[in-house]
Structure formats: structure tokens, C-alpha cells
Design a protein around this motif. Sequence first.
Motif, short mmCIF file in Angstrom:
data_model
loop_
_atom_site.label_atom_id
_atom_site.label_comp_id
_atom_site.label_asym_id
_atom_site.label_seq_id
_atom_site.Cartn_x
_atom_site.Cartn_y
_atom_site.Cartn_z
N VAL A 125 -6.85 -0.25 -3.79
CA VAL A 125 -7.52 -0.59 -2.52
C VAL A 125 -7.40 -2.10 -2.33
O VAL A 125 -7.88 -2.87 -3.16
CB VAL A 125 -8.99 -0.14 -2.54
CG1 VAL A 125 -9.68 -0.58 -1.25
CG2 VAL A 125 -9.08 1.36 -2.70
N PHE A 126 -6.74 -2.49 -1.26
CA PHE A 126 -6.44 -3.90 -1.04
C PHE A 126 -7.63 -4.62 -0.43
O PHE A 126 -8.49 -4.01 0.21
CB PHE A 126 -5.22 -4.04 -0.13
CG PHE A 126 -3.95 -3.60 -0.79
CD1 PHE A 126 -3.09 -4.52 -1.36
CD2 PHE A 126 -3.63 -2.26 -0.85
CE1 PHE A 126 -1.94 -4.11 -2.00
CE2 PHE A 126 -2.47 -1.84 -1.49
CZ PHE A 126 -1.63 -2.78 -2.06
N ALA A 184 0.84 -1.20 0.00
CA ALA A 184 0.00 0.00 0.00
C ALA A 184 0.88 1.25 0.00
O ALA A 184 0.63 2.20 -0.75
CB ALA A 184 -0.93 -0.01 1.21
N ALA A 185 1.92 1.23 0.82
CA ALA A 185 2.82 2.39 0.89
C ALA A 185 3.48 2.64 -0.47
O ALA A 185 3.61 3.78 -0.91
CB ALA A 185 3.88 2.16 1.96
N LEU A 186 3.86 1.56 -1.16
CA LEU A 186 4.51 1.72 -2.46
C LEU A 186 3.54 2.29 -3.49
O LEU A 186 3.90 3.18 -4.26
CB LEU A 186 5.06 0.38 -2.96
CG LEU A 186 6.16 -0.28 -2.12
CD1 LEU A 186 6.65 -1.55 -2.79
CD2 LEU A 186 7.33 0.66 -1.89
N ALA A 215 -3.38 10.95 4.57
CA ALA A 215 -2.37 11.94 4.16
C ALA A 215 -1.08 11.28 3.67
O ALA A 215 -0.24 11.95 3.08
CB ALA A 215 -2.06 12.87 5.34
N TYR A 216 -0.94 9.97 3.88
CA TYR A 216 0.35 9.31 3.66
C TYR A 216 0.93 9.58 2.28
O TYR A 216 2.09 9.95 2.13
CB TYR A 216 0.21 7.81 3.89
CG TYR A 216 1.52 7.06 3.85
CD1 TYR A 216 2.32 6.98 4.97
CD2 TYR A 216 1.96 6.43 2.67
CE1 TYR A 216 3.52 6.30 4.93
CE2 TYR A 216 3.16 5.75 2.63
CZ TYR A 216 3.94 5.69 3.77
OH TYR A 216 5.14 5.02 3.73
N GLY A 217 0.10 9.37 1.25
CA GLY A 217 0.59 9.52 -0.13
C GLY A 217 1.10 10.93 -0.43
O GLY A 217 1.98 11.10 -1.27
#
Lengths: 287, 372
Positions: free
Chosen positions: B104-105, A180-182, B121-123
Motif C-alpha cells: 500500500v503506497f 502498484a501494478a507490478l 480486481a486488477y491483481g
Amino acid sequence: MSDVSRATFRSPLQESLAVRWLLILVAVAFLALVVLLPLAAVFSEALRKGPEAALAAFDDEATWSAVTLTLTVAAITVPANLVFGVAAAWAIAKFEFPGKSLLITLIDLPFSVSPVVSGLVFVLVFGSHGLLGPLLSAWNIKIIFALPGIVLATTFVTLPFIARELIPLMQEQGTAEEEAALTLGASGLKAFLTVTLPNIRWALLYGVLLCNARAMGEFGAVAVVSGHIRGLTNTMPLHVEILYNEYNFVGAFAVAALLALLALVTLGAKSLLEWRYGDALAGKSRH
Amino acid sequence: MPSPSSNGDTATRSPARADTETAGATAIAVRGLAKDFAGTRALDGIDLDIRPGELLALLGPSGSGKTTLLRAIAGLEPLSAGTVHFGGEDATALRVQDRKVGFVFQHYALFRHMSVADNIAYGLAVRPRALRPPRAEIRRRVEDLLELVQLPGIGQRFPGQLSGGQRQRVALARALAVEPRVLLLDEPFGALDAQVRKDLRRWLRDIHHRTGHTTVFVTHDQEEAVELADRVAILNRGRLEQVGSPDDVLDRPANAFVAGFVGQAVRLDVTVADGVVRAGGIGLGPAPAGATSGPAALFLRSGDVSVVAAGAGTTTGTVTANTRSAASRRLEIRLADDLPQIEAEVPLDRAVARSETVALTIRTGRLFPLVG
């Protein structure tokens, strides 16, 4: 009617009062005999001739040198095993590669080998009559009977602690959060620092504490490689033995008490952190 | 030693053919995509064009390769062969970070140690300093996205404190925060219970209308696929069986697999001879025009079977069960002992007793010759 049935009803998982008390007594007695009694003995022996006599044991060059050496060894060993443990657990938990099960077995090896044998192995490799002995003496490098040998032996013995603590947790967590981070644009390093590392911080801390306790207390492997040079290559556990063999019981137990105290402080720190951040710890397993 | 001839590598990287082919109205163009897992072929020669702004379902049974295809589009799965283009640009060699996809996993993969706001906000926060929006701007975007996914005011909670449906919405908000070129969802409703599923379906459709993102989602639920998607791509054993609108795949299935997989049909093994379709020696009705003689598979849905006045039908059957639904009665009918039971619907005012023999007219349109 229902009152009666409620009064006599016992959960199917609960034993009768007598059985419960018996089991509790057995557990407490066992713990007292095996853990509490020896620990109390260490402190009572150290203080038998009063605190002054116990403190006098530290009024000695050799004792301070042993304390310094033990802390130095731990200060090198723990970070080395921290880096290795995280790297190994990361590789094992998140990737498939040939030789993976061999790596897991190798990590467990120090647990199954007697510490004395572990020490001996290093003597056979680095000692003056060992495999690399001639080469090392030609370059004038001293490993056995010196700090490098003690650090090597301690690192070997404490190698599994951090990796073993991390592998099951990282396997359970899987790779989805990193992926997900990637997809959100993070580089591999950034994903590791912002996602992987925070997710394992508690297991990591626990592994470090265990590793540190063992690094400071290791006796067998270090005894083989140190050479017992008083004031130079004696760690605290070795110093305790020497003092004891010289019939300096108060001194031996005073140093032992300090060693035990270091362990207790470590455990205390862990309990404090668990109590302080208990919610975060519980959250780790909740989802 | 580097030699001048190494220029040749760059010349062969993007074939001109692919560029002209994918120019125009495609958001994602997949060409000849193949993926091998330890010697088995998970995907085999997939060609798929996804149009800008469309909502496409990748539908298939488990093990059909639908999730692998989605991950390959995202760049999470290295390809064995083939190319992926985004809006005419060759993305095959792009890293996942550079593909600008929102993923979306299946189990959401929210960062469990971060608050909902930090997750979303991470991205934006991991961007290099020069490209990173100011902190106030990030906070505003997070609030807007929480508004969009109808979860205002939960920014300070942690993923562990949310319900499954809420996590799903947060995961979508997090994926949308980076303004992706395409939105990819892996079994978006797979881990939710039935009622939440239905609500979220409607909600996702609504969000798709409002944001207009090209969206691809994976599902094994054919009802979900035809209800939600503009087009459905049906996969089986690593191959694309059919790509078409819900009407296409339901009414004009390309082959026996599609006919059996969508639309809850009962399969009968039949033979076609002399213009008549027979099952186990019983004549079901006239064969459709142009049907080839020989063994075939017939797929019957309840709408294909009508109960008619005695003596009027093309065949007869015995009613074995009679169940009530909101607007009609559902009958299970046995044609013969060794044939699967078929289903029919009758109006509420038509009283049918169990074990009654009824006359039937059967529409034999979904007929696929069996080869070999």
C-alpha cells in the motif's frame, strides 16, 4: 448600511467596467486581425469566382497527387512520432539515466532550428553530393526529391509535438501507479498498456492532433527536399505556392482552403472530444 | 559458447546457511541488507526477522531508510548486498511480480482511470488466463473486500471521487485481493488528518486481527508505532537501533537514540560521579546501580519526575507553566537557567502556583554513558 457597502464592493481581483471592456476589445481586435481575417480571406478568395471555379481546381491530376502525397506523409510521420514520443517521454519521465538533459535538448532542437535549415541538413546528408550520396546512388536508393526525403524532413520538424505534450504530464504522474501494478503481478508490458497508456491518452491525443496539423502544413523543410516535381513530390502547401506563382489565384486559394478545412476539422474533433469527455479530462488534474 | 562450468552459478545461488537459519517461525528474514544511493549508504547491514502474523512497525526519522527497507522487502528496490527470505524461501532474486506482497503506497497510487471495483480486481484480472478466476468469482471477491474495508456499494466510483480515508481503504482492499504472503504499508496514515488517522489506526488493527496477515508498516510517528504494532523496529541513518515490543522500546531503550526518539522524553546532559547524577552542577538524585562514572545523557519523561512534600525530594525546581489536561495537571519545571525544562504531572487536587519552588524526586533510570 450593509446594502450600501455591498453595492460598492468590488472583488479585489476585478477591474472597473471601462478597463474590462477595453481589454476585451483589444483581445478581440487582435484575434480578428491575426487569425480570423486571414482565415476568412482564404475562403473568400477561393470562392470569388463561384464554387464551380473553386471546385475546378481539384479537376486536376497534379492537385490530387498533392493531396494524396500530403495524406501519405502524415500517415507515416504521425505514427512514427507517436511511437518515438511515447518512448522518449516514458524514458525521460520515469527513469534516471546519464544524458537525460541532452535528450531533452535534442527533442527541442527541431523547434529552435529554422525549417529550411532542417531540410537543408537532409540534402547535405542524403543528396547526390551529400555524405551518403554516392552510397545511395550505388544502391539506387532515392531519398532527396522523393517521398522518403519528404517524410524524413516532416518527421524531423514534427518530432517534438507528442513528446513535449507527454513529458510534463508523465513527470507529474510519477511511477507509483506503475509500481502498484507490478506489485499486483502485472508484467511490465501489461502495466504499460493498462496503467501508463490510459493515464496519458488525452495528452497523447492532443499531441497527435498537433503533430498531424503540422505534418500536413509543413512548408519550409519540405520545400528544400521535395524538388517541386509536379504530380510527384509536391505536397499541398507546395502546390499552393506553385499555383499562386502561376497567377492561378482561385486554384491556389481553393487548395489552401482545403488545407485550412483539414485543420479546422482536426480542431473540431478535438473540441468535440473535450466536450464529450470533459469530466474525464478534469479528473486527470483533480488528483 | 556455453560451457559445462556454468553449472557452478546455480550451486552458489542459495547458501545452505541462510536456509537453515530462516527455517521455522519467520515470515520475512532480512540478512545483511545494504542499499547504496549514488554513493551514500541508505541501508547498512540490516538483520531483521519478522514473525508470521505479527504487526511490525518500521519507525524512524525522515531519511532513516525505513521506506527503502520496506521497498527492498517488496522487491521495488534492487539491493546492494544482503538477502530477503519469505517463509524460508530465498526471494532475493525474485521479481516484484513474483514476491506476492501486498503493497500500500503512501499516496495510495490508485489507478485513477479505473473504477474502485476495477482497481481492486486488477491483481486478479492481469493474471494469465489459466490462473485467472472467472469473472463472476472476481466480482464476488471485490464485493467481499469492499465489505471487509467497510465501503460496500462504492465499486462504481472513481478514485477522484473518494476522500483520503476511503482511498486508503480501497488501496488496502486492492493489495489484499491477490492474497499476499505479507502486507507492506508505506506511511499508511501519513496523508490523513488527525481524526481520520485515529479511526483508521483502530480499523487497521482490527483488520489485521481478522485476516492474520503478516504486516509491516512504515511510520515516523512514534505514538502510532507503539499504539498499533506488536513490535517496533527503530531505524536511524540506515541502521537498526532496536527491535522490540512497545514496552521494550519505551521502558528499556537500547541506546540514547531510541530513548530520545520514543516516549517524548527531555534529554539532559549529565555527569555521573560518586554515585550521584548531576546536571549543570545540580544534583538530581542517586545514580542507578552499576552506572559508570563520566558524562552521560539522561532521558526524563513526565512520569520520571514526582513533586513531593517540601524538603523531602532529591532536588528542587521552579514551576514555569501549569497546564490542565483531562485527568491531571502538567507542570513545566526549570531546574537551572541553562538546563532544558523538564515536565511533571500532578493530581488535580494539588494546587501549584507559577514560579513556586517545588521539591522533586527524579528517577534516573534512562541513563546512557556518552562515549568519546
